[in-house]
Design a protein around this motif. Structure first.
Motif, mmCIF file in Angstrom:
data_model
loop_
_atom_site.group_PDB
_atom_site.id
_atom_site.type_symbol
_atom_site.label_atom_id
_atom_site.label_comp_id
_atom_site.label_asym_id
_atom_site.label_seq_id
_atom_site.Cartn_x
_atom_site.Cartn_y
_atom_site.Cartn_z
ATOM 1 N N ILE A 196 3.661 0.510 11.908
ATOM 2 C CA ILE A 196 2.635 1.000 10.985
ATOM 3 C C ILE A 196 1.850 -0.219 10.500
ATOM 4 C CG2 ILE A 196 2.177 2.245 8.838
ATOM 5 C CD1 ILE A 196 4.732 3.820 9.352
ATOM 6 N N ASP A 197 0.629 -0.285 10.987
ATOM 7 C CA ASP A 197 -0.137 -1.506 10.828
ATOM 8 C C ASP A 197 -1.012 -1.469 9.578
ATOM 9 O OD1 ASP A 197 -1.030 -3.977 11.413
ATOM 10 O OD2 ASP A 197 -2.477 -3.344 12.950
ATOM 11 N N VAL A 198 -0.403 -1.654 8.441
ATOM 12 C CA VAL A 198 -1.160 -1.737 7.188
ATOM 13 C C VAL A 198 -0.663 -2.957 6.415
ATOM 14 C CG1 VAL A 198 -1.633 0.748 6.952
ATOM 15 C CG2 VAL A 198 0.487 -0.198 6.021
ATOM 16 N N PRO A 199 -1.550 -3.582 5.625
ATOM 17 C CA PRO A 199 -1.156 -4.837 4.970
ATOM 18 C C PRO A 199 -0.361 -4.647 3.678
ATOM 19 C CG PRO A 199 -3.464 -4.357 4.536
ATOM 20 C CD PRO A 199 -2.958 -3.260 5.433
ATOM 21 N N TRP A 200 0.032 -3.437 3.355
ATOM 22 C CA TRP A 200 0.724 -3.188 2.093
ATOM 23 C C TRP A 200 2.038 -2.465 2.337
ATOM 24 C CZ3 TRP A 200 0.795 2.010 2.662
ATOM 25 C CH2 TRP A 200 -0.313 2.632 3.249
ATOM 26 N N ALA A 201 2.874 -2.459 1.320
ATOM 27 C CA ALA A 201 4.102 -1.658 1.360
ATOM 28 C C ALA A 201 3.877 -0.366 0.589
ATOM 29 C CB ALA A 201 5.257 -2.431 0.744
ATOM 30 N N VAL A 202 3.055 -0.467 -0.457
ATOM 31 C CA VAL A 202 2.801 0.669 -1.342
ATOM 32 C C VAL A 202 1.310 0.750 -1.597
ATOM 33 C CG1 VAL A 202 3.155 1.562 -3.670
ATOM 34 C CG2 VAL A 202 5.057 0.453 -2.483
ATOM 35 N N ASN A 203 0.769 1.946 -1.550
ATOM 36 C CA ASN A 203 -0.660 2.101 -1.809
ATOM 37 C C ASN A 203 -0.910 3.309 -2.707
ATOM 38 O OD1 ASN A 203 -3.433 2.201 -1.739
ATOM 39 N ND2 ASN A 203 -3.564 1.907 0.482
ATOM 40 N N TYR A 204 -1.498 3.071 -3.865
ATOM 41 C CA TYR A 204 -1.976 4.164 -4.711
ATOM 42 C C TYR A 204 -3.362 4.529 -4.205
ATOM 43 C CZ TYR A 204 1.864 3.386 -7.894
ATOM 44 O OH TYR A 204 3.106 3.288 -8.438
ATOM 45 N N VAL A 205 -3.464 5.688 -3.584
ATOM 46 C CA VAL A 205 -4.703 6.076 -2.925
ATOM 47 C C VAL A 205 -5.681 6.602 -3.980
ATOM 48 C CG1 VAL A 205 -5.693 7.621 -1.186
ATOM 49 C CG2 VAL A 205 -3.376 6.697 -0.878
ATOM 50 N N ALA A 206 -6.875 6.033 -4.000
ATOM 51 C CA ALA A 206 -7.880 6.514 -4.956
ATOM 52 C C ALA A 206 -8.815 7.477 -4.234
ATOM 53 C CB ALA A 206 -8.647 5.325 -5.524
ATOM 54 N N ASN A 207 -9.372 8.402 -4.963
ATOM 55 C CA ASN A 207 -10.424 9.287 -4.433
ATOM 56 C C ASN A 207 -10.004 10.141 -3.248
ATOM 57 O OD1 ASN A 207 -12.112 7.989 -6.304
ATOM 58 N ND2 ASN A 207 -12.497 6.350 -4.816
ATOM 59 N N ASN A 208 -8.775 10.590 -3.214
ATOM 60 C CA ASN A 208 -8.392 11.563 -2.194
ATOM 61 C C ASN A 208 -7.831 12.784 -2.904
ATOM 62 O OD1 ASN A 208 -6.411 12.895 -0.185
ATOM 63 N ND2 ASN A 208 -7.636 11.541 1.104
ATOM 64 N N ALA A 209 -8.338 13.970 -2.532
ATOM 65 C CA ALA A 209 -7.945 15.179 -3.267
ATOM 66 C C ALA A 209 -6.489 15.529 -3.006
ATOM 67 C CB ALA A 209 -8.837 16.341 -2.846
ATOM 68 N N CYS A 210 -5.991 15.154 -1.819
ATOM 69 C CA CYS A 210 -4.631 15.573 -1.444
ATOM 70 C C CYS A 210 -3.593 14.498 -1.721
ATOM 71 C CB CYS A 210 -4.642 15.951 0.042
ATOM 72 S SG CYS A 210 -3.014 16.257 0.744
ATOM 73 N N ILE A 211 -3.833 13.278 -1.247
ATOM 74 C CA ILE A 211 -2.787 12.239 -1.277
ATOM 75 C C ILE A 211 -3.055 11.212 -2.373
ATOM 76 C CG2 ILE A 211 -1.767 10.331 0.056
ATOM 77 C CD1 ILE A 211 -2.063 12.115 2.529
ATOM 78 N N ARG A 212 -2.012 10.915 -3.151
ATOM 79 C CA ARG A 212 -2.156 9.978 -4.259
ATOM 80 C C ARG A 212 -1.402 8.676 -4.013
ATOM 81 N NH1 ARG A 212 -4.063 6.792 -7.235
ATOM 82 N NH2 ARG A 212 -3.424 6.496 -9.382
ATOM 83 N N TYR A 213 -0.374 8.748 -3.153
ATOM 84 C CA TYR A 213 0.534 7.609 -3.068
ATOM 85 C C TYR A 213 1.173 7.570 -1.692
ATOM 86 C CZ TYR A 213 4.869 5.005 -4.104
ATOM 87 O OH TYR A 213 5.911 4.116 -4.110
ATOM 88 N N ILE A 214 1.199 6.373 -1.085
ATOM 89 C CA ILE A 214 1.897 6.192 0.196
ATOM 90 C C ILE A 214 2.762 4.941 0.098
ATOM 91 C CG2 ILE A 214 1.661 5.923 2.701
ATOM 92 C CD1 ILE A 214 -1.211 6.956 2.476
ATOM 93 N N ALA A 215 3.998 5.042 0.511
ATOM 94 C CA ALA A 215 4.863 3.859 0.567
ATOM 95 C C ALA A 215 5.487 3.756 1.949
ATOM 96 C CB ALA A 215 5.963 3.953 -0.490
ATOM 97 N N ILE A 216 5.457 2.554 2.516
ATOM 98 C CA ILE A 216 6.279 2.273 3.700
ATOM 99 C C ILE A 216 7.629 1.915 3.078
ATOM 100 C CG2 ILE A 216 6.400 1.005 5.880
ATOM 101 C CD1 ILE A 216 3.656 2.431 5.334
ATOM 102 N N ASP A 217 8.516 2.900 3.047
ATOM 103 C CA ASP A 217 9.586 2.863 2.042
ATOM 104 C C ASP A 217 10.602 1.747 2.266
ATOM 105 O OD1 ASP A 217 9.773 4.368 -0.377
ATOM 106 O OD2 ASP A 217 11.790 4.949 0.257
ATOM 107 N N ASP A 218 11.009 1.493 3.522
ATOM 108 C CA ASP A 218 11.947 0.391 3.746
ATOM 109 C C ASP A 218 11.277 -0.958 3.470
ATOM 110 O OD1 ASP A 218 14.175 1.923 4.368
ATOM 111 O OD2 ASP A 218 13.672 2.043 6.491
ATOM 112 N N ARG A 219 9.961 -1.015 3.693
ATOM 113 C CA ARG A 219 9.208 -2.236 3.374
ATOM 114 C C ARG A 219 9.145 -2.428 1.859
ATOM 115 N NH1 ARG A 219 3.370 -2.515 6.131
ATOM 116 N NH2 ARG A 219 4.665 -2.277 7.984
ATOM 117 N N LYS A 220 8.994 -1.328 1.130
ATOM 118 C CA LYS A 220 8.965 -1.388 -0.341
ATOM 119 C C LYS A 220 10.218 -2.083 -0.871
ATOM 120 C CE LYS A 220 10.441 2.171 -2.816
ATOM 121 N NZ LYS A 220 10.539 3.616 -3.138
#
Ligand SMILES: Cc1cc2nc3c(=O)[nH]c(=O)nc-3n(C[C@H](O)[C@H](O)[C@H](O)COP(=O)(O)OP(=O)(O)OC[C@H]3O[C@@H](n4cnc5c(N)ncnc54)[C@H](O)[C@@H]3O)c2cc1C
Ligand SMILES: *[C@@H]1O[C@H](CO)[C@@H](O)[C@H](O)[C@H]1NC(C)=O
Length: 343
Positions: free
Chosen positions: A207-231
């Motif tokens: 999963i090629d993203v530069p973060w472990a946790v992301n609070y998603v702004a401006n999305n009606a459905c998703i608010r939060y994503i964590a690459i949980d073992d990375r967290k």
């Protein structure tokens, strides 16, 4: 010895059990009932069906100690750090509201390990799962507590730690025991609702993203994503990544009465739009949090509400203070004070 029933093996219930065992070992015989199949409550951790060392936290994500609580609950933090239950969060987070002086912690073995720690420290307490309390009746100096299936037992004191709307649903004598003002206060308590997805990817997936946790702004459905073992800084190439997705509260409310099987594909579709090229997960777990976090707690409440003094019937949990680790610790301490004074 007083027989005390604690309803709920979440953080508040397990810490109550631990405090009672530690401080009054010769005075109480403790029984804990939870309607679920395991402990944790909203500190819930699921395992990858293909590899039990990979986890997702479906409920609470980390522990955030404000400078005030880092001090006033210091002994609890020190205990959990000394046992390796907590570690400082050391992974990149995007979009979190940084509060000055707050320290964030993760749990190497998942959030439910906090609850399991306090249950382990309550040695001697009898713990039962799949026990769903349905009603309470006062019988002289004790409480007759009924559960789903029709069986019942008597206790000298009862502590209720489920979300407040579930306390209000209990049948039996509760309705007539509550004063009008208590009922009114309990009815003001409200919770947010949201869905959580736990996704487990195959070992080769990246999963090629530069973060472990992301609070998603401006999305009606998703608010939060964590690459949980990375967290929790426990990523391993031998086991695929794990991911947690939390929906927004408006999305949770909008789909509250739908089956989670119908809602899961909507969240997955939105996730794939947000992170195009995401690999196919090997397994997905969907959970509906009808009572997620407390929006309005009982006003001016010191962490517990005593519904009846003798025999004691005491309520605690985040609905009586605020919705996080320190709220539950404070509530457990206040419930303990009441029981200590009355048993
Ligand atoms: C999505 C989400 C994210 C969160 N994020 C964070 C975070 O990052 N940090 C943080 O500190 N907090 C967070 N929280 C809040 C935190 O999880 C809660 O404040 C805390 O876990 C509440 O613990 P509790 O013991 O009071 O209640 P619960 O954990 O709800 O425990 C109550 C228990 O009672 C049981 N029960 C209910 N009814 C009955 C019945 N009739 N009979 C028997 N048993 C019953 C339930 O099965 C449950 O195990 C989050 C919560 C959610 C849902
Ligand atoms: C499970 O994952 C761990 C690392 O998280 C790894 O060391 C182990 O080899 C994996 N086991 C299997 C059966 O794949």
């Amino acid at each position: 010895m007083a027989r005390v029933l604690i309803v709920g093996a979440g953080l508040t219930g397990s810490l109550c059990a631990c405090l009672l065992r530690r401080e009054m070992p010769d005075k109480v015989k403790l029984v804990v009932w939870d309607k679920a199949r395991g402990s944790g409550g909203r500190m819930s951790t699921s395992r990858n069906p293909d590899n039990a060392s990979s986890l997702v936290d479906l409920g609470a994500q980390y522990i955030s100690a404000s400078s005030y609580y880092a001090q006033s609950h210091r002994s609890f933090y020190e205990e959990l750090l000394a046992h390796g239950v907590l570690e400082p969060l050391d992974a990149p987070v995007e979009g979190m509201l940084d509060k000055a002086g707050t320290i964030n912690y993760v749990t190497p073995l998942g959030m439910s390990s906090i609850v399991k720690h306090f249950l382990k420290e309550s040695a001697g307490a009898e713990l039962f799962f799949n026990r769903h309390v349905t009603s309470l009746f006062q019988k002289g100096a004790s409480w007759e507590v009924h559960r789903k299936g029709g069986e019942w037992e008597e206790f000298d004191a009862v502590v209720l730690t489920m979300p407040v709307p579930q306390i209000l649903q209990l049948q039996g004598d509760l309705g007539k025991l509550l004063s009008a003002s208590q009922k009114e206060l309990l009815e003001t308590v409200s919770y947010s609702s949201r869905y959580a997805l736990g996704l487990f990817y195959p070992p080769a997936a990246h999963i090629d993203v530069p973060w472990a946790v992301n609070y998603v702004a401006n999305n009606a459905c998703i608010r939060y994503i964590a690459i949980d073992d990375r967290k929790r800084s426990r990523e391993s190439p031998d086991c695929g990544p794990s991911m947690v997705v939390h929906t927004s509260v408006p999305f949770g409310l909008q789909h509250l009465e739908q089956d989670k099987e119908a809602v899961q594909p909507l969240i997955l579709e939105e996730l794939n739009k947000l992170l195009p090229g995401l690999p196919q997960p090997r397994s997905v777990k969907c959970h509906k949090w009808r009572y997620s976090q407390v929006l309005a707690s009982v006003p001016d409440c010191p962490g517990q509400m005593t519904l009846h003094a003798k025999p004691p019937l005491v309520c605690g949990g985040d609905g009586f203070i605020h919705s996080n680790f320190d709220g539950c610790v404070e509530s457990a301490l206040r419930v303990f004070d009441v029981l200590k004074a009355s048993l």
